[in-house]
Design a protein around this motif. Structure first.
Motif, mmCIF file in Angstrom:
data_model
loop_
_atom_site.group_PDB
_atom_site.id
_atom_site.type_symbol
_atom_site.label_atom_id
_atom_site.label_comp_id
_atom_site.label_asym_id
_atom_site.label_seq_id
_atom_site.Cartn_x
_atom_site.Cartn_y
_atom_site.Cartn_z
ATOM 1 N N GLN A 140 -7.333 4.034 -3.228
ATOM 2 C CA GLN A 140 -6.204 3.254 -2.725
ATOM 3 C C GLN A 140 -5.222 2.983 -3.853
ATOM 4 O O GLN A 140 -5.625 2.745 -4.996
ATOM 5 C CB GLN A 140 -6.696 1.930 -2.137
ATOM 6 C CG GLN A 140 -7.651 2.093 -0.965
ATOM 7 C CD GLN A 140 -8.413 0.811 -0.671
ATOM 8 O OE1 GLN A 140 -9.276 0.407 -1.451
ATOM 9 N NE2 GLN A 140 -8.091 0.171 0.436
ATOM 10 N N TRP A 175 -1.562 0.764 -4.729
ATOM 11 C CA TRP A 175 -0.564 -0.228 -4.339
ATOM 12 C C TRP A 175 0.473 -0.371 -5.447
ATOM 13 O O TRP A 175 0.204 -0.074 -6.608
ATOM 14 C CB TRP A 175 -1.184 -1.604 -4.143
ATOM 15 C CG TRP A 175 -2.281 -1.724 -3.139
ATOM 16 C CD1 TRP A 175 -2.167 -2.059 -1.818
ATOM 17 C CD2 TRP A 175 -3.690 -1.568 -3.379
ATOM 18 N NE1 TRP A 175 -3.405 -2.122 -1.223
ATOM 19 C CE2 TRP A 175 -4.364 -1.824 -2.162
ATOM 20 C CE3 TRP A 175 -4.450 -1.236 -4.508
ATOM 21 C CZ2 TRP A 175 -5.739 -1.768 -2.034
ATOM 22 C CZ3 TRP A 175 -5.821 -1.159 -4.398
ATOM 23 C CH2 TRP A 175 -6.459 -1.423 -3.177
ATOM 24 N N CYS A 181 -4.643 0.751 -8.677
ATOM 25 C CA CYS A 181 -5.434 1.784 -8.001
ATOM 26 C C CYS A 181 -6.890 1.321 -7.924
ATOM 27 O O CYS A 181 -7.419 0.758 -8.890
ATOM 28 C CB CYS A 181 -5.382 3.107 -8.768
ATOM 29 S SG CYS A 181 -3.719 3.648 -9.210
ATOM 30 N N TYR A 234 -0.949 4.479 -0.795
ATOM 31 C CA TYR A 234 -1.868 5.619 -0.654
ATOM 32 C C TYR A 234 -3.236 5.073 -0.292
ATOM 33 O O TYR A 234 -3.681 4.063 -0.846
ATOM 34 C CB TYR A 234 -1.939 6.394 -1.979
ATOM 35 C CG TYR A 234 -2.799 7.631 -1.965
ATOM 36 C CD1 TYR A 234 -2.269 8.884 -1.712
ATOM 37 C CD2 TYR A 234 -4.176 7.544 -2.249
ATOM 38 C CE1 TYR A 234 -3.068 10.022 -1.732
ATOM 39 C CE2 TYR A 234 -4.971 8.675 -2.263
ATOM 40 C CZ TYR A 234 -4.409 9.915 -2.003
ATOM 41 O OH TYR A 234 -5.200 11.031 -2.015
ATOM 42 N N ASP A 235 -3.894 5.739 0.662
ATOM 43 C CA ASP A 235 -5.248 5.307 1.048
ATOM 44 C C ASP A 235 -5.979 6.500 1.651
ATOM 45 O O ASP A 235 -5.918 6.751 2.846
ATOM 46 C CB ASP A 235 -5.174 4.156 2.049
ATOM 47 C CG ASP A 235 -6.542 3.518 2.318
ATOM 48 O OD1 ASP A 235 -7.556 4.079 1.866
ATOM 49 O OD2 ASP A 235 -6.586 2.473 2.990
ATOM 50 N N SER A 276 0.835 -1.202 0.000
ATOM 51 C CA SER A 276 0.000 0.000 0.000
ATOM 52 C C SER A 276 0.871 1.254 0.000
ATOM 53 O O SER A 276 1.800 1.386 0.801
ATOM 54 C CB SER A 276 -0.911 0.011 1.226
ATOM 55 O OG SER A 276 -1.651 1.224 1.281
#
Length: 267
Positions: free
Chosen positions: A37, A39, A59, A31-32, A29
């Motif tokens: 999200q 990865w 994404c 970004y969330d 991961s």
């Protein structure tokens, strides 16, 4: 001209792409936030002295107010893309390959001093049960060789999986491994793709929100990606195409490096 074996994706290729989109293993991961999200794929095993490659990035966005069918139409509608894709320089379909596959050209603007990029890709799509899938990869077309004013990028595999979660909501998954080529360091490419991914997802989402009204005013019944009889593009034998391998462009890039300061335009 010697014909290549057909490179049209088969059902196994679509199944493998779907599996990658939905798998949770070997993904880190990055970004969330706000329903988006991002990865990157982490290889199962790696060697310290192994040359770095461009990341495979995935994404996922949860969309609560746009249907899966609308998002699918947005990705197909080349006329509408000119309205919302601000990076695009030129885009057009070249030929049909089958009822659910075509080959096309796309070029995009890169920030100074980076040279603009372009791709020639084979795109294929499926509507499976209640899912929509689009995949593409770079190909060699006999009439569209690399140009002198752009760097020919490579889509190793890029695509979308769209799954409805309600009549006007869906999950939208984008997966891509692409090499912009040129002399850009791989670490820089990987960093940039991770940073840009959420912005691109938001842009596509906004395009989805505005598409129904735009389409209502612009040939609402014209959807050749759904209605084969509306497709007026010329047919082409897919055996005239071959997969564009990243390493096959090295000589092109080396000549560009000499002419344009390590392949990036400093003028």
């Amino acid at each position: 001209m010697t014909l290549q074996p057909s490179i049209l994706p088969d059902e196994e290729a679509f199944a493998d792409f779907r599996k990658q989109c939905l798998s949770g293993g070997n993904w880190l991961s990055k970004y969330d936030k706000n329903g988006i999200q991002v990865w990157i794929e982490v290889p199962a095993s790696s060697k310290a002295n192994h040359p770095q490659k461009v990341h495979k990035i995935k994404c996922k966005m949860t969309i609560k107010d746009v249907s899966a069918a609308t998002m699918y139409d947005v990705l197909h509608d080349g006329v509408y893309r000119k309205k919302w894709d601000l990076a695009m320089l030129e885009s057009y379909d070249i030929a049909r390959l089958s009822a659910n596959a075509d080959v096309g050209y796309y070029s995009w603007h890169c920030p100074h001093p980076i040279t603009n990029r372009d791709v020639v890709t084979l795109r294929s799509w499926r509507m499976m049960d209640d899912e929509y899938v689009i995949i593409n990869f770079s190909v060699k077309h006999p009439n569209f060789p690399p140009r002198s004013d752009t760097v020919r990028a490579i889509s190793i595999l890029t695509g979308y999986l769209i799954k409805p979660i309600g009549p006007n909501s869906c999950t939208f998954i984008y997966l891509s491994q692409a090499d912009p080529k040129g002399s850009l360091p791989k670490w820089m490419v990987n960093k940039a793709s991770q940073a840009l991914a959420p912005k691109v997802m938001k842009s596509v989402y906004k395009a989805g929100q505005e598409y129904p009204e735009w389409k209502r005013r612009n040939h609402p019944d014209q959807k050749p990606w759904l209605n084969v009889e509306q497709n007026t593009m010329p047919m082409m034998d897919p055996r005239l195409l071959s997969i564009q391998r990243a390493e096959s462009l090295e000589n092109v890039d080396e000549s560009s490096k000499v002419a344009t300061l390590d392949c990036e335009d400093s003028s």
